[in-house]
Design a protein around this motif. Structure first.
Motif, short mmCIF file in Angstrom:
data_model
loop_
_atom_site.label_atom_id
_atom_site.label_comp_id
_atom_site.label_asym_id
_atom_site.label_seq_id
_atom_site.Cartn_x
_atom_site.Cartn_y
_atom_site.Cartn_z
N THR A 76 0.80 -1.22 0.00
CA THR A 76 0.00 0.00 0.00
C THR A 76 0.83 1.27 0.00
O THR A 76 0.30 2.37 -0.11
CB THR A 76 -0.93 0.02 1.23
N VAL B 9 3.09 4.25 -1.35
CA VAL B 9 3.15 4.96 -2.63
C VAL B 9 4.50 4.72 -3.28
O VAL B 9 5.54 4.72 -2.62
CB VAL B 9 2.90 6.47 -2.42
N ASP C 166 -10.89 0.84 -7.54
CA ASP C 166 -11.38 1.70 -6.46
C ASP C 166 -11.51 0.89 -5.18
O ASP C 166 -11.47 -0.36 -5.22
CB ASP C 166 -12.71 2.37 -6.85
N TRP D 264 1.94 8.00 -14.28
CA TRP D 264 1.13 7.96 -13.06
C TRP D 264 2.04 7.96 -11.84
O TRP D 264 1.79 8.67 -10.85
CB TRP D 264 0.24 6.72 -13.08
N GLY E 238 3.53 11.41 -11.22
CA GLY E 238 2.56 12.46 -11.00
C GLY E 238 2.33 13.33 -12.21
O GLY E 238 1.56 14.29 -12.15
N PRO F 293 -2.27 12.49 -13.18
CA PRO F 293 -2.94 11.86 -12.03
C PRO F 293 -4.08 10.95 -12.49
O PRO F 293 -4.79 11.25 -13.45
CB PRO F 293 -3.48 13.05 -11.25
N GLY G 4 -7.39 10.11 -8.63
CA GLY G 4 -7.24 11.03 -7.51
C GLY G 4 -6.20 10.62 -6.50
O GLY G 4 -6.21 11.08 -5.36
N ARG G 5 -5.25 9.74 -6.89
CA ARG G 5 -4.24 9.28 -5.94
C ARG G 5 -3.01 8.79 -6.68
O ARG G 5 -3.03 8.59 -7.90
CB ARG G 5 -4.79 8.14 -5.09
N ALA G 6 -1.93 8.60 -5.94
CA ALA G 6 -0.72 8.02 -6.49
C ALA G 6 -0.82 6.49 -6.48
O ALA G 6 -1.54 5.93 -5.66
CB ALA G 6 0.49 8.47 -5.68
N THR H 271 0.25 2.47 -5.95
CA THR H 271 0.95 1.66 -4.95
C THR H 271 1.52 0.42 -5.63
O THR H 271 1.27 0.15 -6.82
CB THR H 271 -0.01 1.22 -3.84
N ASP I 50 -1.22 -1.56 -7.07
CA ASP I 50 -1.64 -1.07 -8.39
C ASP I 50 -0.69 -1.55 -9.48
O ASP I 50 -1.11 -1.90 -10.58
CB ASP I 50 -1.69 0.46 -8.39
#
Length: 417
Positions: free
Chosen positions: A9, A11, A248, A265, A268, A271, A274-276, A278, A281
Motif C-alpha cells: 500500500t 506509494v 477503487d 502515473w 505524477g 494523475p 485522484g491518488r498516487a 501503490t 496497483d
C-alpha cells in the motif's frame, strides 16, 4: 487474494517501481519443470450457436470436485474454460495431469450437454462478453477508447490458447533464454495454427488468434526486444505500457480512456483516480500486459493456439524441449533466426511460407530426437503434419468447407474427448 501489507500500500516512486518489477521478473534455478494452461470454448451441444449463460457456467464450475492433476478451473469473459495446471517435473507429467483433469471436466460438462472446443478462435459465434465482472467491462471501454475495440473484444471473448510455463533457468542464461523464447514464436505460431475460421467465416489467416493479438496495442501486447538484461527490459516495458484500469476501494475498476504510461502515473505527470499508485496497483497493471512471452518469475509462453488432441500435448512437449534441451535449443536457434520477426507472416500464411516451413521442419526434427518417451507418438504425429506443410487448423477449415462453421465447432469438441 494477496494480503494487504504496508509494502503493497506504500506509494511508489519510479526507482521503487523498477526494482519491484525487475526483482520479480525471473527466478534463478534449474530448468525442467513445466506448467500448462489450456483454454477452450464452451459449447452447448443442444444449441451450439448460442453462448452459454454466465450463471450456468459458474454454477457448474463451482460444483466441480478437486481435480486429480491439481488444475484450477477459471473462466474467460466469453465463457471460455481454462484449465491451469501446477508445475510438474517435465512435459510428460504435465500433460498426463492436464489430461486427467480435462477428463473430469468433460464428464461434468457432458452431464449438462456441454463440451469444450480447444481451438484458437471460435469458428461459429461472434465475439461477445458474457462475464459481468467490472474488470472486463472496463477493459472493453479502454480498448474502445484507444482505437482497438473489435480486437479487444475478440481477444477477450473469442480466442483460446495453450500456455506453456517454463523455469527461468540460471541467471547467466536469462538473456539467451528469453531471446530464444521470442525467436521461436513465429515458427511455433505457424506450427500450432488452429484458428482459420472466426465468427462463422474463414478469415484468410491460419491463426486468427495471433492476428487479433497483433491488432491490439503493441505497447501492451508486443514482444520484448531481447536485450542483455531481460528483467530490466521487462520493467521498462511495463512502465511504458499504458494504464488500462484503476481500481477503487469498493473492488470496482474504472477504465482509463486515454493513453497514460504507468510511469507517468508514478511521477505524477498524469494523475489517475485522484491518488498516487501503490505496489498493489503496479501488480494489477502487470496482469493487463500480454506480450507473447511474459516474465512472471518464470517464462509464460503465450503465443500458441489452443488445439485438440493430439496436437496440444505435442505442442507442449515441443516448446519445452526446444527451450530446455541444450542440443535441441541450439538447433532451434539456428533454424529460426531467419524468421525471428515474422509474427504477422506466420499468422497469415503459416507453413505455406517456405522459410517458416524450413524452420518448422528443423525444429520438429530437433524436438523429436529429445522428446519424452511418453509423448513421442504425439510429437511424431506433429512432425509428420509439419513435413506435409499442414497445421492443426487445416482439418478444421476442411470441415467448415464441407459442413459449415457449426460442424467445425462440433468437430473440435469431438476431437477433444
Amino acid at each position: 487474494m494477496a494480503p494487504v501489507t504496508e509494502e503493497r500500500t506504500a506509494v511508489l516512486d519510479l526507482e521503487a517501481a523498477v526494482a519491484h518489477i525487475a526483482g520479480a521478473a525471473l527466478r534463478p534455478g534449474p530448468v525442467g519443470a513445466v506448467g500448462l494452461e489450456l483454454e477452450a470454448h464452451l459449447v452447448d451441444l443442444t444449441a451450439p450457436a448460442a453462448r452459454v449463460p454466465w450463471r450456468r457456467i459458474t454454477e457448474l464450475v463451482d460444483a466441480l470436485p478437486v481435480l486429480p492433476g491439481g488444475s484450477r478451473v477459471t473462466l474467460e469473459p466469453g465463457g471460455q474454460v481454462e484449465l491451469s495446471g501446477p508445475p510438474h517435473p517435465d512435459a510428460a507429467a504435465a500433460v498426463t495431469a492436464l489430461r486427467a483433469d480435462r477428463d473430469v471436466l468433460a464428464t461434468a460438462l457432458a452431464a449438462e450437454r456441454l463440451a469444450v472446443a480447444p481451438v484458437g478462435a471460435d469458428p461459429l459465434r461472434p465475439p461477445a462478453r458474457v462475464c459481468p465482472a467490472p474488470r472486463y467491462a472496463a477493459m472493453e471501454e479502454h480498448f474502445a477508447a484507444v482505437g482497438c475495440a473489435a480486437a479487444g473484444t475478440a481477444m477477450m471473448t473469442g480466442t483460446a490458447a495453450l500456455q506453456v510455463n517454463l523455469d527461468a533457468g540460471p541467471c547467466a542464461g536469462w538473456s539467451e533464454r528469453v531471446s530464444l523464447a521470442h525467436q521461436l514464436g513465429p515458427t511455433l505460431v505457424a506450427v500450432a495454427a488452429c484458428s482459420p475460421i472466426a465468427g462463422g467465416r474463414p478469415t484468410g489467416w491460419v491463426s486468427q488468434r495471433q492476428r487479433v493479438w497483433s491488432d491490439l496495442d503493441q505497447a501492451r501486447c508486443g514482444p520484448l526486444l531481447g536485450g542483455a538484461d531481460p528483467a530490466g527490459e521487462w520493467a521498462e516495458y511495463a512502465l511504458t505500457a499504458p494504464v488500462m484500469l484503476v481500481r477503487d476501494p469498493g473492488g470496482g475498476a474504472a477504465p482509463v480512456r486515454e493513453r497514460v504510461r504507468f510511469a507517468d502515473w508514478v511521477t505524477g505527470a498524469v494523475p489517475l483516480g485522484g491518488r498516487a499508485p501503490t505496489a498493489a496497483d503496479l501488480d494489477y497493471h502487470l496482469t493487463t500486459l500480454f506480450p507473447p512471452v511474459r516474465l512472471r518469475g518464470y517464462l509464460e509462453i503465450r503465443y500458441l493456439d489452443a488445439a485438440p488432441e493430439p496436437w496440444w500435448p505435442a505442442l507442449a512437449a515441443v516448446t519445452a524441449v526446444l527451450l530446455d534441451d541444450p542440443v535441441a535449443a541450439g538447433h532451434a536457434a539456428a533454424a529460426t533466426a531467419p524468421v525471428a520477426g515474422a509474427w504477422d507472416r506466420a499468422a497469415r500464411v503459416g507453413l505455406a511460407d517456405p522459410a517458416l516451413h524450413a524452420a518448422a521442419r528443423a525444429c520438429l526434427d530437433a524436438a523429436r530426437a529429445a522428446a519424452p518417451a511418453a509423448l513421442r507418438p504425439e510429437v511424431e504425429a506433429l512432425a509428420d503434419l509439419v513435413d506435409r506443410g499442414r497445421c492443426p487448423g487445416d482439418a478444421l477449415l476442411e470441415t467448415a468447407r464441407a459442413g459449415g462453421p457449426t460442424a467445425a465447432l462440433l468437430s473440435a469438441t469431438e476431437a477433444s474427448s
